[in-house]
Design a protein around this motif. Sequence first.
Motif, PDB file in Angstrom:
ATOM      1  N   MET A 134       0.825  -1.207   0.000  1.00  0.00           N
ATOM      2  CA  MET A 134       0.000   0.000   0.000  1.00  0.00           C
ATOM      3  C   MET A 134       0.866   1.268   0.000  1.00  0.00           C
ATOM      4  O   MET A 134       0.453   2.305  -0.510  1.00  0.00           O
ATOM      5  CB  MET A 134      -0.947   0.022   1.210  1.00  0.00           C
ATOM      6  N   ASN A 135       2.060   1.171   0.577  1.00  0.00           N
ATOM      7  CA  ASN A 135       2.969   2.319   0.625  1.00  0.00           C
ATOM      8  C   ASN A 135       3.858   2.411  -0.605  1.00  0.00           C
ATOM      9  O   ASN A 135       4.767   3.232  -0.650  1.00  0.00           O
ATOM     10  CB  ASN A 135       3.828   2.268   1.887  1.00  0.00           C
ATOM     11  N   GLY A 136       3.637   1.548  -1.603  1.00  0.00           N
ATOM     12  CA  GLY A 136       4.352   1.691  -2.866  1.00  0.00           C
ATOM     13  C   GLY A 136       5.489   0.728  -3.116  1.00  0.00           C
ATOM     14  O   GLY A 136       6.208   0.878  -4.109  1.00  0.00           O
ATOM     15  N   ALA A 137       5.683  -0.265  -2.269  1.00  0.00           N
ATOM     16  CA  ALA A 137       6.747  -1.243  -2.508  1.00  0.00           C
ATOM     17  C   ALA A 137       6.401  -2.092  -3.724  1.00  0.00           C
ATOM     18  O   ALA A 137       5.245  -2.442  -3.938  1.00  0.00           O
ATOM     19  CB  ALA A 137       6.936  -2.129  -1.287  1.00  0.00           C
ATOM     20  N   GLN A 138       7.411  -2.418  -4.519  1.00  0.00           N
ATOM     21  CA  GLN A 138       7.225  -3.210  -5.727  1.00  0.00           C
ATOM     22  C   GLN A 138       7.776  -4.618  -5.498  1.00  0.00           C
ATOM     23  O   GLN A 138       8.946  -4.764  -5.162  1.00  0.00           O
ATOM     24  CB  GLN A 138       7.952  -2.576  -6.910  1.00  0.00           C
ATOM     25  N   PRO A 139       6.961  -5.666  -5.683  1.00  0.00           N
ATOM     26  CA  PRO A 139       7.484  -7.026  -5.526  1.00  0.00           C
ATOM     27  C   PRO A 139       8.228  -7.470  -6.782  1.00  0.00           C
ATOM     28  O   PRO A 139       7.890  -7.063  -7.895  1.00  0.00           O
ATOM     29  CB  PRO A 139       6.227  -7.863  -5.312  1.00  0.00           C
ATOM     30  N   THR A 140       9.235  -8.308  -6.610  1.00  0.00           N
ATOM     31  CA  THR A 140       9.886  -8.922  -7.762  1.00  0.00           C
ATOM     32  C   THR A 140       8.933  -9.960  -8.349  1.00  0.00           C
ATOM     33  O   THR A 140       7.916 -10.301  -7.748  1.00  0.00           O
ATOM     34  CB  THR A 140      11.210  -9.590  -7.360  1.00  0.00           C
ATOM     35  N   ARG A 141       9.250 -10.489  -9.524  1.00  0.00           N
ATOM     36  CA  ARG A 141       8.369 -11.484 -10.159  1.00  0.00           C
ATOM     37  C   ARG A 141       8.175 -12.709  -9.270  1.00  0.00           C
ATOM     38  O   ARG A 141       7.066 -13.227  -9.141  1.00  0.00           O
ATOM     39  CB  ARG A 141       8.941 -11.918 -11.504  1.00  0.00           C
ATOM     40  N   THR A 142       9.255 -13.181  -8.663  1.00  0.00           N
ATOM     41  CA  THR A 142       9.174 -14.369  -7.828  1.00  0.00           C
ATOM     42  C   THR A 142       8.332 -14.112  -6.592  1.00  0.00           C
ATOM     43  O   THR A 142       7.478 -14.925  -6.233  1.00  0.00           O
ATOM     44  CB  THR A 142      10.589 -14.817  -7.417  1.00  0.00           C
ATOM     45  N   VAL A 143       8.553 -12.986  -5.940  1.00  0.00           N
ATOM     46  CA  VAL A 143       7.788 -12.659  -4.736  1.00  0.00           C
ATOM     47  C   VAL A 143       6.321 -12.439  -5.081  1.00  0.00           C
ATOM     48  O   VAL A 143       5.434 -12.867  -4.345  1.00  0.00           O
ATOM     49  CB  VAL A 143       8.394 -11.442  -4.011  1.00  0.00           C
TER      50      VAL A 143
ATOM     51  N   ALA B 189      -0.326 -17.489  -2.310  1.00  0.00           N
ATOM     52  CA  ALA B 189      -0.752 -17.502  -0.913  1.00  0.00           C
ATOM     53  C   ALA B 189      -2.069 -16.754  -0.714  1.00  0.00           C
ATOM     54  O   ALA B 189      -2.650 -16.812   0.363  1.00  0.00           O
ATOM     55  CB  ALA B 189       0.338 -16.893  -0.025  1.00  0.00           C
ATOM     56  N   GLY B 190      -2.526 -16.007  -1.719  1.00  0.00           N
ATOM     57  CA  GLY B 190      -3.786 -15.280  -1.618  1.00  0.00           C
ATOM     58  C   GLY B 190      -3.655 -13.874  -1.072  1.00  0.00           C
ATOM     59  O   GLY B 190      -4.661 -13.180  -0.911  1.00  0.00           O
ATOM     60  N   VAL B 191      -2.456 -13.424  -0.799  1.00  0.00           N
ATOM     61  CA  VAL B 191      -2.255 -12.092  -0.232  1.00  0.00           C
ATOM     62  C   VAL B 191      -2.444 -11.012  -1.294  1.00  0.00           C
ATOM     63  O   VAL B 191      -2.918  -9.917  -0.999  1.00  0.00           O
ATOM     64  CB  VAL B 191      -0.856 -11.991   0.425  1.00  0.00           C
ATOM     65  N   TRP B 192      -2.098 -11.311  -2.538  1.00  0.00           N
ATOM     66  CA  TRP B 192      -2.231 -10.308  -3.606  1.00  0.00           C
ATOM     67  C   TRP B 192      -3.694  -9.913  -3.791  1.00  0.00           C
ATOM     68  O   TRP B 192      -4.007  -8.745  -3.974  1.00  0.00           O
ATOM     69  CB  TRP B 192      -1.640 -10.836  -4.906  1.00  0.00           C
ATOM     70  N   GLN B 193      -4.606 -10.881  -3.708  1.00  0.00           N
ATOM     71  CA  GLN B 193      -6.028 -10.570  -3.845  1.00  0.00           C
ATOM     72  C   GLN B 193      -6.508  -9.703  -2.684  1.00  0.00           C
ATOM     73  O   GLN B 193      -7.300  -8.778  -2.887  1.00  0.00           O
ATOM     74  CB  GLN B 193      -6.847 -11.868  -3.916  1.00  0.00           C
ATOM     75  N   LYS B 194      -6.025  -9.969  -1.482  1.00  0.00           N
ATOM     76  CA  LYS B 194      -6.363  -9.128  -0.316  1.00  0.00           C
ATOM     77  C   LYS B 194      -5.854  -7.706  -0.526  1.00  0.00           C
ATOM     78  O   LYS B 194      -6.518  -6.736  -0.148  1.00  0.00           O
ATOM     79  CB  LYS B 194      -5.803  -9.716   0.966  1.00  0.00           C
ATOM     80  N   PHE B 195      -4.666  -7.580  -1.105  1.00  0.00           N
ATOM     81  CA  PHE B 195      -4.101  -6.259  -1.412  1.00  0.00           C
ATOM     82  C   PHE B 195      -4.967  -5.532  -2.424  1.00  0.00           C
ATOM     83  O   PHE B 195      -5.270  -4.341  -2.269  1.00  0.00           O
ATOM     84  CB  PHE B 195      -2.664  -6.391  -1.914  1.00  0.00           C
ATOM     85  N   GLU B 196      -5.378  -6.227  -3.482  1.00  0.00           N
ATOM     86  CA  GLU B 196      -6.247  -5.603  -4.512  1.00  0.00           C
ATOM     87  C   GLU B 196      -7.562  -5.153  -3.891  1.00  0.00           C
ATOM     88  O   GLU B 196      -8.061  -4.057  -4.203  1.00  0.00           O
ATOM     89  CB  GLU B 196      -6.509  -6.598  -5.650  1.00  0.00           C
ATOM     90  N   ASP B 197      -8.149  -5.953  -3.004  1.00  0.00           N
ATOM     91  CA  ASP B 197      -9.392  -5.572  -2.336  1.00  0.00           C
ATOM     92  C   ASP B 197      -9.191  -4.365  -1.431  1.00  0.00           C
ATOM     93  O   ASP B 197     -10.029  -3.460  -1.393  1.00  0.00           O
ATOM     94  CB  ASP B 197      -9.951  -6.745  -1.532  1.00  0.00           C
ATOM     95  N   ALA B 198      -8.060  -4.337  -0.710  1.00  0.00           N
ATOM     96  CA  ALA B 198      -7.772  -3.208   0.169  1.00  0.00           C
ATOM     97  C   ALA B 198      -7.544  -1.935  -0.633  1.00  0.00           C
ATOM     98  O   ALA B 198      -7.913  -0.840  -0.207  1.00  0.00           O
ATOM     99  CB  ALA B 198      -6.554  -3.511   1.032  1.00  0.00           C
ATOM    100  N   LYS B 199      -6.949  -2.079  -1.815  1.00  0.00           N
ATOM    101  CA  LYS B 199      -6.691  -0.917  -2.681  1.00  0.00           C
ATOM    102  C   LYS B 199      -8.004  -0.352  -3.193  1.00  0.00           C
ATOM    103  O   LYS B 199      -8.152   0.873  -3.315  1.00  0.00           O
ATOM    104  CB  LYS B 199      -5.786  -1.361  -3.831  1.00  0.00           C
ATOM    105  N   LYS B 200      -8.977  -1.206  -3.500  1.00  0.00           N
ATOM    106  CA  LYS B 200     -10.268  -0.743  -3.993  1.00  0.00           C
ATOM    107  C   LYS B 200     -11.068  -0.013  -2.923  1.00  0.00           C
ATOM    108  O   LYS B 200     -11.774   0.950  -3.208  1.00  0.00           O
ATOM    109  CB  LYS B 200     -11.085  -1.920  -4.524  1.00  0.00           C
ATOM    110  N   THR B 201     -10.982  -0.476  -1.672  1.00  0.00           N
ATOM    111  CA  THR B 201     -11.752   0.143  -0.600  1.00  0.00           C
ATOM    112  C   THR B 201     -11.125   1.424  -0.090  1.00  0.00           C
ATOM    113  O   THR B 201     -11.779   2.190   0.605  1.00  0.00           O
ATOM    114  CB  THR B 201     -11.917  -0.833   0.596  1.00  0.00           C
ATOM    115  N   LYS B 202      -9.876   1.659  -0.414  1.00  0.00           N
ATOM    116  CA  LYS B 202      -9.185   2.870   0.060  1.00  0.00           C
ATOM    117  C   LYS B 202      -9.659   4.087  -0.667  1.00  0.00           C
ATOM    118  O   LYS B 202     -10.079   4.207  -1.715  1.00  0.00           O
ATOM    119  CB  LYS B 202      -7.675   2.720  -0.108  1.00  0.00           C
TER     120      LYS B 202
END
Length: 89
Positions: free
Chosen positions: A60-69, A76-89
Amino acid sequence: MVKLRLTRLGKKKCPVYRIAAMEALGKRDGKAIAFVGSYNPLVNPAAVVLDEEAVIKFLMNGAQPTRTVKAIITNAGVWQKFEDAKKTK
């Protein structure tokens, strides 16, 4: 710029990785801002341990993950949680 990337641990031919938030221009195993998880590719299935709140906070603070990460956190399902959190912000 901050990146979420892997740092290597373990002995020769037995790698274990930490998922770390680091400056983009730092060394692979250099100083990390924070460690947010671990990844062991040698067990079947690969063992992944993540601090989901910390990962989402860095993304949320702008960190960029590498392709592997990104692949690891997507599986693990964390990316979808991030996308949902980004939409609600």
